[in-house]
Scaffold this motif. Structure first.
Motif, PDB file in Angstrom:
ATOM      1  N   SER A  22      48.237 106.611  66.739  1.00 16.70           N
ATOM      2  CA  SER A  22      49.168 105.374  66.784  1.00 16.70           C
ATOM      3  C   SER A  22      50.090 105.070  65.271  1.00 16.70           C
ATOM      4  CB  SER A  22      48.883 104.635  66.906  1.00 16.70           C
ATOM      5  OG  SER A  22      48.287 103.777  66.367  1.00 16.70           O
ATOM      6  N   LEU A  23      49.436 106.002  64.603  1.00 13.76           N
ATOM      7  CA  LEU A  23      49.755 106.216  62.768  1.00 13.76           C
ATOM      8  C   LEU A  23      50.805 107.178  62.644  1.00 13.76           C
ATOM      9  CD1 LEU A  23      48.170 104.825  59.997  1.00 13.76           C
ATOM     10  CD2 LEU A  23      47.850 106.871  59.260  1.00 13.76           C
ATOM     11  N   GLN A  46      39.198  95.280  56.186  1.00 20.25           N
ATOM     12  CA  GLN A  46      40.740  95.095  56.879  1.00 20.25           C
ATOM     13  C   GLN A  46      41.295  94.239  55.428  1.00 20.25           C
ATOM     14  OE1 GLN A  46      41.304  94.215  60.232  1.00 20.25           O
ATOM     15  NE2 GLN A  46      39.192  93.537  61.608  1.00 20.25           N
ATOM     16  N   GLU A  47      42.225  95.363  55.521  1.00 15.65           N
ATOM     17  CA  GLU A  47      43.627  94.995  54.830  1.00 15.65           C
ATOM     18  C   GLU A  47      42.958  94.833  53.147  1.00 15.65           C
ATOM     19  OE1 GLU A  47      47.257  92.946  56.220  1.00 15.65           O
ATOM     20  OE2 GLU A  47      45.149  92.102  56.609  1.00 15.65           O
ATOM     21  N   GLU A  50      43.574 105.958  67.955  1.00 17.43           N
ATOM     22  CA  GLU A  50      44.374 105.845  66.194  1.00 17.43           C
ATOM     23  C   GLU A  50      44.145 107.119  65.625  1.00 17.43           C
ATOM     24  OE1 GLU A  50      45.213 102.882  66.066  1.00 17.43           O
ATOM     25  OE2 GLU A  50      44.907 101.829  67.658  1.00 17.43           O
ATOM     26  N   THR A  68      41.326 104.269  60.779  1.00 15.66           N
ATOM     27  CA  THR A  68      42.675 103.901  60.500  1.00 15.66           C
ATOM     28  C   THR A  68      43.518 103.819  61.582  1.00 15.66           C
ATOM     29  OG1 THR A  68      42.056 105.129  58.315  1.00 15.66           O
ATOM     30  CG2 THR A  68      44.300 103.585  58.300  1.00 15.66           C
ATOM     31  N   VAL A  69      43.363 102.417  61.054  1.00 15.05           N
ATOM     32  CA  VAL A  69      43.980 101.619  62.355  1.00 15.05           C
ATOM     33  C   VAL A  69      44.562  99.896  61.650  1.00 15.05           C
ATOM     34  CG1 VAL A  69      43.298  99.461  64.380  1.00 15.05           C
ATOM     35  CG2 VAL A  69      42.362 101.788  63.600  1.00 15.05           C
ATOM     36  N   ARG A  70      45.925  99.630  62.709  1.00 11.96           N
ATOM     37  CA  ARG A  70      46.197  98.212  62.690  1.00 11.96           C
ATOM     38  C   ARG A  70      45.954  97.149  62.514  1.00 11.96           C
ATOM     39  NH1 ARG A  70      52.358  98.792  61.371  1.00 11.96           N
ATOM     40  NH2 ARG A  70      53.148 100.870  62.482  1.00 11.96           N
ATOM     41  N   ALA A  71      45.741  96.542  60.936  1.00 18.29           N
ATOM     42  CA  ALA A  71      45.070  95.324  61.133  1.00 18.29           C
ATOM     43  C   ALA A  71      44.707  95.026  62.327  1.00 18.29           C
ATOM     44  CB  ALA A  71      45.130  94.907  59.745  1.00 18.29           C
ATOM     45  N   ARG A  79      44.794  95.772  65.283  1.00 19.28           N
ATOM     46  CA  ARG A  79      43.863  96.143  66.291  1.00 19.28           C
ATOM     47  C   ARG A  79      42.552  96.055  66.146  1.00 19.28           C
ATOM     48  NH1 ARG A  79      48.820  98.920  67.390  1.00 19.28           N
ATOM     49  NH2 ARG A  79      47.507 101.012  66.423  1.00 19.28           N
ATOM     50  N   GLY A 109      47.750  95.022  56.318  1.00 18.62           N
ATOM     51  CA  GLY A 109      49.068  95.821  57.483  1.00 18.62           C
ATOM     52  C   GLY A 109      47.220  96.421  58.237  1.00 18.62           C
ATOM     53  N   TRP A 110      46.691  97.465  56.982  1.00 16.47           N
ATOM     54  CA  TRP A 110      45.715  98.505  58.136  1.00 16.47           C
ATOM     55  C   TRP A 110      44.298  98.338  57.633  1.00 16.47           C
ATOM     56  CZ3 TRP A 110      48.144 102.006  60.924  1.00 16.47           C
ATOM     57  CH2 TRP A 110      49.991 102.593  60.234  1.00 16.47           C
TER      58      TRP A 110
END
Length: 248
Positions: A116-117, A190-191, A95, A218-221, A223, A196-197
């Motif tokens: 992955s961002l 969360q977001e 991440e 920072t991670v996609r929400a 995950r 989305g993040w």
């Protein structure tokens, strides 16, 4: 705003270009309050010195200031202490791991690894013009200011824009989030700041016990789960603080 000094006007121009990525002469004049002729003269002089770069009538940071920033970051004690942990989190999670320098109300990106961002999302934590909102809503911002309730109240006095449908609006919700950060040692959202993040972050203490930095992910929400990342973030923050104490 324009303080009518050469150094103040120069810094105002550089701040705006840094926050915006690119800025036109009209934007420099509008957002700094500097007279157009003066803004043009200063910006053009900065271009001649390599501090700004002009292309298609837009100003952006030049190679000279980029080099200064790299040198400053490389010489930072916090950066030196934290770098191994930022990269370890990236390698272990895949991440976007990052490190902020905290100086009063100012928070600056000091190190990052994209994971992955996507590259264009690397500035998610601090979009232009949303510094105060980020301190209240983003996990990195909460971690930076949670230990300063007086500052939190000053920030709340300016109101809390609704950045996403999930962002808290009431002041008591913001205060509760800050209190949870102080109790647990980390902040998670969360977001709340960028749809989305999500982020999880922990403050880093200097030898005097004051917050000097923040480390986080920072991670996609979909995950982001606190249980998955909080232990690693807390461990990294404590280890970095230990290295700072040892070198003091």
């Amino acid at each position: 705003m324009d303080d009518h000094t050469v150094s103040g006007r120069t810094v105002a121009i550089l701040d705006l270009v840094a926050l915006s990525g690119v800025a036109s002469l009209a934007a420099l004049t509008e957002h700094t309050g500097i007279p157009r002729s003066t803004a043009y003269r200063l910006a053009e002089d900065l271009c001649r010195r390599g501090v700004l770069l002009k292309k298609d009538n837009l100003y952006r940071l030049g190679s000279r200031i980029v080099a200064w920033g790299c040198q400053a970051a490389a010489s930072s004690e916090l950066r030196q202490a934290a770098d191994p942990y930022v990269w370890d989190m990236y390698e272990r999670t895949g991440e976007f791991a990052w490190l902020y320098l905290v100086e009063g109300e100012d928070v600056h990106m000091l190190a990052r690894s994209h994971g992955s961002l996507p590259g264009q999302m690397a500035s998610i934590p601090w979009p232009k013009g949303q510094h105060r909102t980020a301190l209240l809503l983003a996990a990195g911002g909460r971690a930076a200011v949670a230990g300063r309730p007086d500052l939190v109240e000053d920030l709340l006095a300016g109101g809390v824009p609704r950045t996403t449908p999930y962002a808290p609006r009431r002041h008591d919700q913001i205060r509760e989030g800050m209190a949870r950060c102080r109790e647990s040692g980390f902040a998670v959202e969360q977001e709340c700041f960028a749809q989305g993040w999500g982020c999880v972050a922990a403050p880093i203490s200097d030898p005097s016990g004051q917050t000097c930095g923040v480390i986080g992910l920072t991670v996609r929400a979909g995950r982001l789960t606190p249980q998955r990342f909080s232990g690693r973030i807390l461990g990294a923050a404590e280890a970095i603080a230990g290295r700072l104490r040892a070198s003091a």
